[in-house]
Every structure is written in C-alpha cells, then in structure tokens.
Write a protein that holds these residues in place. Structure first.
Motif, mmCIF file in Angstrom:
data_model
loop_
_atom_site.group_PDB
_atom_site.id
_atom_site.type_symbol
_atom_site.label_atom_id
_atom_site.label_comp_id
_atom_site.label_asym_id
_atom_site.label_seq_id
_atom_site.Cartn_x
_atom_site.Cartn_y
_atom_site.Cartn_z
ATOM 1 N N LEU A 149 -68.104 51.642 42.698
ATOM 2 C CA LEU A 149 -67.572 51.307 41.618
ATOM 3 C C LEU A 149 -65.859 51.445 40.836
ATOM 4 O O LEU A 149 -65.981 52.057 41.830
ATOM 5 N N THR A 150 -65.318 50.199 40.627
ATOM 6 C CA THR A 150 -64.147 49.990 40.629
ATOM 7 C C THR A 150 -64.089 49.918 38.567
ATOM 8 O O THR A 150 -64.301 48.631 38.319
ATOM 9 N N CYS A 151 -63.462 51.063 37.838
ATOM 10 C CA CYS A 151 -63.090 50.541 36.806
ATOM 11 C C CYS A 151 -61.896 50.960 36.558
ATOM 12 O O CYS A 151 -61.420 51.564 36.910
ATOM 13 N N ILE A 152 -61.304 49.957 36.090
ATOM 14 C CA ILE A 152 -60.291 50.061 35.534
ATOM 15 C C ILE A 152 -60.041 49.948 34.309
ATOM 16 O O ILE A 152 -60.671 49.083 33.350
ATOM 17 N N ALA A 153 -58.326 50.797 34.072
ATOM 18 C CA ALA A 153 -58.186 51.206 32.883
ATOM 19 C C ALA A 153 -56.998 50.855 31.835
ATOM 20 O O ALA A 153 -56.424 51.247 32.986
ATOM 21 N N THR A 154 -56.578 50.850 31.074
ATOM 22 C CA THR A 154 -55.035 51.140 30.630
ATOM 23 C C THR A 154 -54.807 51.961 30.003
ATOM 24 O O THR A 154 -55.500 52.361 28.560
ATOM 25 N N GLY A 155 -53.585 52.863 29.560
ATOM 26 C CA GLY A 155 -52.930 53.373 29.124
ATOM 27 C C GLY A 155 -51.904 53.629 29.248
ATOM 28 O O GLY A 155 -51.412 54.052 30.286
ATOM 29 N N GLU A 156 -50.970 55.766 28.512
ATOM 30 C CA GLU A 156 -49.643 55.488 28.851
ATOM 31 C C GLU A 156 -50.069 56.074 29.509
ATOM 32 O O GLU A 156 -49.147 56.413 30.278
ATOM 33 N N THR A 157 -51.245 57.238 29.530
ATOM 34 C CA THR A 157 -51.513 58.256 30.662
ATOM 35 C C THR A 157 -53.063 57.725 31.480
ATOM 36 O O THR A 157 -53.543 57.185 30.776
ATOM 37 N N ALA A 158 -52.794 58.693 32.313
ATOM 38 C CA ALA A 158 -53.942 58.568 33.330
ATOM 39 C C ALA A 158 -55.481 59.193 32.389
ATOM 40 O O ALA A 158 -55.468 60.185 32.116
ATOM 41 N N PRO A 159 -56.135 58.230 31.366
ATOM 42 C CA PRO A 159 -57.378 59.053 31.167
ATOM 43 C C PRO A 159 -58.547 59.776 32.651
ATOM 44 O O PRO A 159 -58.453 60.119 33.078
ATOM 45 N N THR A 160 -59.053 60.734 30.973
ATOM 46 C CA THR A 160 -60.347 61.430 32.837
ATOM 47 C C THR A 160 -61.872 60.177 32.772
ATOM 48 O O THR A 160 -62.468 60.102 31.317
ATOM 49 N N PHE A 161 -61.838 59.983 33.438
ATOM 50 C CA PHE A 161 -62.848 58.737 33.810
ATOM 51 C C PHE A 161 -64.792 59.702 34.153
ATOM 52 O O PHE A 161 -64.586 61.047 35.200
ATOM 53 N N LYS A 162 -64.923 59.452 33.999
ATOM 54 C CA LYS A 162 -66.662 59.689 34.307
ATOM 55 C C LYS A 162 -67.385 58.706 34.411
ATOM 56 O O LYS A 162 -67.563 57.545 32.889
ATOM 57 N N PHE A 163 -68.257 58.622 35.168
ATOM 58 C CA PHE A 163 -69.946 57.371 35.762
ATOM 59 C C PHE A 163 -71.287 58.623 34.874
ATOM 60 O O PHE A 163 -71.576 59.491 35.331
ATOM 61 N N THR A 164 -72.023 57.188 33.853
ATOM 62 C CA THR A 164 -72.741 57.833 33.835
ATOM 63 C C THR A 164 -74.133 56.974 33.934
ATOM 64 O O THR A 164 -73.980 55.642 34.190
ATOM 65 N N SER A 165 -75.231 56.810 34.084
ATOM 66 C CA SER A 165 -75.897 55.577 34.651
ATOM 67 C C SER A 165 -77.662 56.416 33.097
ATOM 68 O O SER A 165 -77.502 56.762 32.814
ATOM 69 N N SER A 166 -77.689 54.376 32.458
ATOM 70 C CA SER A 166 -79.481 54.589 32.247
ATOM 71 C C SER A 166 -79.004 55.539 30.202
ATOM 72 O O SER A 166 -79.602 56.483 29.709
ATOM 73 N N GLY A 167 -77.397 55.974 30.087
ATOM 74 C CA GLY A 167 -77.658 56.737 28.848
ATOM 75 C C GLY A 167 -77.482 57.970 28.533
ATOM 76 O O GLY A 167 -77.328 58.513 27.673
ATOM 77 N N ARG A 168 -77.999 58.780 30.008
ATOM 78 C CA ARG A 168 -77.892 59.987 30.478
ATOM 79 C C ARG A 168 -76.133 60.445 30.349
ATOM 80 O O ARG A 168 -74.702 59.637 30.266
ATOM 81 N N LYS A 169 -75.300 61.780 30.432
ATOM 82 C CA LYS A 169 -74.434 61.979 30.350
ATOM 83 C C LYS A 169 -74.073 62.273 31.574
ATOM 84 O O LYS A 169 -72.572 62.230 32.295
ATOM 85 N N THR A 170 -74.671 62.032 33.091
ATOM 86 C CA THR A 170 -74.391 62.361 34.097
ATOM 87 C C THR A 170 -74.559 61.299 35.223
ATOM 88 O O THR A 170 -75.868 60.126 33.834
ATOM 89 N N ILE A 171 -74.588 60.487 36.293
ATOM 90 C CA ILE A 171 -75.201 59.632 36.962
ATOM 91 C C ILE A 171 -77.136 60.584 37.208
ATOM 92 O O ILE A 171 -77.045 61.036 37.605
#
Length: 657
Positions: free
Chosen positions: A466-488
């Motif tokens: 999974l590749t997630c690309i975001a823009t921002g002044e500084t790097a955000p904290t990335f998190k991947f979750t599934s089906s509306g849960r807080k985690t995978i």
C-alpha cells in the motif's frame, strides 16, 4: 596735621578704590575745611565725613571713592579765633598729592571666530598695584541675545538647565612680586551656545579692573541631523543647520567611506547678522541599502565642521509565512512579522526616549486576499472566514501579526494573501512613516494525494504494498486501517512490513506491506484507509481504497466422476484472470473398448474455478464411460464347441463399433 589711610602723603590709587584723610588742628580751632587744588570741597558731594571720638583737638576725617578725575592735591585748612583774638587765623596742612592708576587691563580679550567642535583661548592681562595682596580672577559670559551675564563657575564652565553648555578652563599666571597678572579662558569643544560676549575681571576686595567685552562668533552645526527611522519605501529627511556670520556649504556623507550622499537642498536666514544655513537631504523610496551611518559637513572656506555620525534605520516586514499549510474543512494561520521598535544603529539596538524607554513604531495592520474571479486584491473583511488577531510585540522588538482562515476548501490550494503595515509618522522621534506591503503568502492544502495498492485484487496468500502519498509542510503521522476500524483487521490481513515514511520536500510517502488472508469477493471487498495526521492544530486527512481478496483456484480440489485408472487425461488452462479451467479427455477407442463422455447437471467436459467463490462450475468433470465393441473386422477367433477339448474353431466375423 594731615594723615592718609595709605600711610603716606603721595598715594597712588586705582579707580574704584577709596581713601581716608584725617586732619587734626590744635585746641582752639573753630573749623576745618577740605580743599582740592585749592578749591573748597563740599561735604556729602565731594566726600563723606566720618565721625571721630571726642578730643581736645579739632579732628576732621573724610573718605571718598577714587574716580578717574580724583587725581589732585588735597589738604585741610583750619580756622582759629577767640575773644582775645578777634582776627581769624588759618592754618593749612601739608599737601596730599593723589595720583590715579587707570583701571584698564594691559591686554583685553580679542574678538574671534571659532568653529564647532574646536577650541578657543581668550587672554587678559592686568596691572597689579597691590603686589602681595590677595586677588580674585573672574570671567563673565553673556550669550547672544541675552540681556544679562550667565554665571560662570570657578573653573570656567557655564550651565543652563543643569546641562553644561560651555566647557571652560580658567588659568592665571603671576608671581607675588609681579606688577602684572595674566589670565586665560580656554573653551573646549566649542558649540553654538558658546557664542556671545566674554570679559575678565580682577578684584582686590571691592577694588576691581574689568576688561572690555570680546565677541566670540561661532561657526558651527547648530542643529545636527538626528538618528532617523523610516518605513521601507517611504521618504526620509535629514536636516542639518549651521550658524555663523557667513553662509556655509552643507553636504551629507556616508561614514564608511566619506563619500557624498545625494544633494542637500539649502536655504538661508539672516537674523541680526547671524546667518543660519539649513541643508535637507531627502532619501526617497527608502531601501535596506540606504540603512547606514551618515554625517553632515559644514564648510566655510578652508574650515569645516562635522556632525556626529547618525544612523538611518529602515523598518520593514522581517518575515512572513510564505506557505501556510492546512487540512480541508480545518483552519490555518498566516503570520506577518515586522519591525515595531525604532532603532539607533546597525546592531538593531533600540532608540530610547529621555526616560530610557524603547520607542515603538505605531502601525495599522490590514490583510488582503487575491480573488481569482475578479483578479483583484480584496480586504480580508470581505470573507468572514478570515479573522485578524491582535498583534503582539516581543522582547526582540518584532511585531507578530496573525491572520486565521477557517473552513478550508480543497480547491483553495494556492490562495494568495498579503499583509499591509501602515507605519504612522512620529516627527518627535524622527520617524517617517509609509505603508509596507508583504510578498505573497500562499495557502497550501495538506492532503492525501493518492492511495494505491500494488494489487487491489489479490488472491489469498499474496502480499499487497500500500502506497499513501500526502503533502504537507512536515511529514504527518501515517496510519492504515481497514473497514472502519482503528487498525488493520488481522483476520483479513497479516502485516509483513510496518509503515515506512520517506519525504521529498513537502511530499511524504508512506509504504505498508501486508498479506491477504481471507477472500472477501462475495462481500465486494473491504476498504483500507490511509490517515495522515498533521497534529491537533491542523487536523487529519484520509483516503480509502477497496481491496478485494479472491480465492486461489490453484488450491481448489478438482472433482471428477471419472475413474482414476481408465486412461482419461485432464488438461488445466490458466485463463489469466485468476480462473482455471479443467478439461477431461477420454482415452481413444481400442479393439477391446470404446469410451464415451457422460455429462450431467453436476458434471461437464470442462469445468471452471471461480476466484470469487473458490468453486468449480459445474462441480465435477464428466465421466468417460467404457463400452464393449461391436467389431466388423476380419480375423480368427478360436472357440470351443461342444465341449470338445483340443480342437479350435476359428470364426470370422465383422466387428462393428
């Protein structure tokens, strides 16, 4: 008998001194009168009579002040008569010959011209008729236009309102036996306040000699230029005034290399012979490069006077938020920083008032945004999503002015804003105002620009990157979750590699590798979310992708109604879309057997595995059924007939299939 207070009958006295004469006539005298050059003097007009003690003799004591016309021959004359001698008899005393010492200096101070910042020495010399007697030297000063002399303390200084305006030093030169006394007054660091009249005086008690007054003409810079502040882009003026008896040439210079800066505009004013030349240097469209030390120079022929170095400070916007980042629907802040304290030098030290307090540069702050529809700049007040906060001034003298923008929209990426600092002029503190406008500040929307999976339709057991690309002044904290849960959901996916983030300027890439565990095609797949958390102040951005996990048909059992040993072959075809097709082919017919394919609702010659269900349709491969042949071919067949052993019969028949 006549006696002089000087102890002799030939006194030599100075003007403004006094003398006492005492005349004593033997008993019997009726009156005493005083004469000067044989002319009778008048009491209380020419002299003052002094009371004496009672005596048998007739005594007259007189005193008079010495004036310039007091020189002459003085004597007393007594008149005597009585009852026995009716004829008056007169008796005259010895002559008192009075000579006058002129109360004038041997040397008077001379008129002079001095230049500002320099020094000048006045000299004065007096006769000393009282050799050996104590005396006092005093100098006096009266400024230009003044009606009375100003006090000059013993060392020669003059103060006005507690501030020394004349730095003087008095010196004297004599010996106790000298018939002359010399004195000097040296004035150091001459300034315009030193212009005026000077005279010297010597005193012996109440007796004094006073010189004539000498005029000191001062050619100087009477009003020097001052430390000046100007708003960037504004117009600053330096003023330099000279005073003297003649017009001065006024120029301004750069301290670092003495080069002439610009051309001063000159005007003259004559006030009773005192000529004031005013030079004004104007610096237009002030820039940072104009900020350096200057001085003013006044020139009279070969003589010149320079002012102290003064600094021009250019106040400006010191920093801006070149790019303000925010998340859609959230808020962001632009900041405009500007000079808020007047400066006195290149080090940025604050310019202080008389109470030693920093002086603030008053300013009005406004904001604008660029309306792309009209291609014009509009006041921030026209969009109620903008709010201007109160500016604060820090200990470093910098004004911080914030602008907030709420309810950010995704299509506002690239929105331009700018601040205007309208500095207010402060003539009392030599500050020239102007409006300074910042450069453009750009709104940047922090968002997830893409979320991709290396395979959005994996089969169970395959890995997904999974590749997630975001823009921002500084790097955000990335998190991947599934089906509306807080985690995978680990029942669906198994982590292979944790989230790894790389950044390239304002683009940040997060990679996460997982393995698909459970097919979910029948439920139309599951969503996987990428969340980019920019912090509480900015908010979060999310993006989702749907991943559908399919069955692995290669692991699905192939079922068949066909016996395993009848020679039929099964051929597998990979259809390239995750499905497999199995086809059964019956053995070829032989002389002894023939085969036919038997299909049913549950079986077929070809069956295909669905990756969505993980089952073959139909469920079974068809059966190859073996049957006996009906031959038409010629040949021998041995048969036993009638049970007779040992004899074979051959029958020939056609065999048909």
């Amino acid at each position: 008998m006549v006696v002089s207070s000087t102890g002799n009958l030939t006194p030599n006295l100075i003007v403004r001194s006094s003398i006492t004469l005492t005349c004593t006539v033997a008993s019997g005298a009726r009156s005493i009168e005083w004469l000067k050059n044989n002319q009778v003097l008048t009491k209380d007009t020419d002299y003052k009579e002094i009371k004496v003690e009672d005596s048998d003799d007739l005594v007259s004591k007189i005193e008079f002040d010495i004036e310039a016309n007091s020189a002459g021959t003085y004597k007393c004359r007594g008149t005597q008569y009585d009852d026995f001698c009716a004829t008056q008899q007169q008796f005259e005393s010895d002559d008192v010959v009075l000579t006058i010492i002129t109360a004038t200096p041997l040397e008077n101070p001379s008129d002079a011209t001095a230049y500002g910042g320099g020094s000048h020495k006045f000299s004065c010399k007096f006769p000393n008729p009282f050799v050996g007697d104590p005396y006092e030297i005093a100098w006096s000063f009266m400024g230009v236009g003044e009606s009375a002399a100003m006090p000059m303390i013993g060392n020669g200084d003059v103060y006005e309102d507690g501030e020394r305006i004349i730095d003087g030093t008095i010196a004297k030169d004599h010996t106790t036996t000298s018939g002359e006394i010399s004195t000097t007054l040296n004035i150091a660091n001459v300034n315009i306040d030193a212009a005026g009249k000077y005279l010297c005086t010597i005193k012996w008690g109440t007796i004094f000699i006073k010189s004539t007054a000498a005029t000191l003409t001062v050619r100087t810079i009477s009003v020097p230029p001052q430390i000046t502040n100007v708003a960037k882009g504004g117009e600053a003026k330096f003023t330099c005034k000279t005073t003297g008896d003649a017009e001065a040439a006024v120029t301004f210079h750069k301290t670092a290399d003495n080069s002439v800066v610009g051309t001063a505009a000159l005007t003259q004013q004559d006030d009773n012979g005192v000529l004031t030349t005013t030079g004004i240097l104007t610096i237009s469209d002030a820039k940072d490069s104009d900020s350096f030390e200057y001085y003013c120079k006044a020139t009279w022929d070969a003589n010149e006077v320079k002012s102290a170095n003064i600094y021009l400070a250019v106040l400006a916007i010191t920093d801006i938020t070149s790019a303000a980042w925010g998340v859609e629907t959230k808020a962001t802040q632009f900041v405009c920083k500007s000079d808020a304290t007047l400066k006195k030098n290149a080090n940025g030290d604050a310019y202080l008032d008389l109470n030693k307090k920093e002086i603030r540069a008053s300013a009005d702050i406004t904001w604008e945004y660029f309306d792309t529809e009209t291609s014009t700049w509009k006041a921030s007040s026209e969009d109620n999503r903008f709010s201007v906060s109160t500016s604060n001034i820090g200990n470093n003298g910098i004004r911080v002015s914030p602008l907030f923008l709420r309810d950010l929209k995704s299509d506002e990426d690239g929105l331009k804003v700018r601040c205007n600092i309208a500095y207010q002029a402060d003539a009392a503190n030599h500050f020239f105002g102007a409006t300074v406008t910042s450069g453009d500040m750009i709104l940047k929307i922090s968002t997830i620009t893409s979320l991709a999976a290396s395979n959005i339709g994996p089969v169970t057991g395959e890995t997904i990157t999974l590749t997630c690309i975001a823009t921002g002044e500084t790097a955000p904290t990335f998190k991947f979750t599934s089906s509306g849960r807080k985690t995978i959901d680990n029942s669906l996916y198994e982590e292979v590699q944790a989230v790894a983030v790389t950044s390239d300027s304002t683009t940040h890439t997060a990679k996460y590798i997982t393995k698909a565990l459970t097919p979910n095609a029948l439920s139309s797949g599951h969503t996987i979310d990428c969340e980019a958390d920019y912090g509480k102040a900015l908010g979060r951005a999310t993006k989702e992708i749907t991943v559908t996990t399919y069955h692995d048909c290669s692991s699905v059992e192939i079922k068949s109604f066909n016996p395993a040993d009848n020679g039929a072959t099964i051929t597998e075809t990979d259809n390239g879309d995750g499905t497999l097709t199995q086809k059964i082919t019956c053995p070829g017919d032989t002389a002894l057997a023939r085969f036919s394919l038997m299909t049913s609702d549950l079986s077929a010659e070809s069956i295909t595995c669905s990756k969505s269900t993980g089952k073959y349709e139909p469920l079974f491969l068809a059966r190859c059924m073996e049957t006996n042949p009906l031959s038409t071919a010629e040949g021998l067949q041995k048969m036993v007939i009638g049970g007779t052993r040992g004899k074979t019969w051959a029958l020939f028949c056609n065999s048909h299939r």
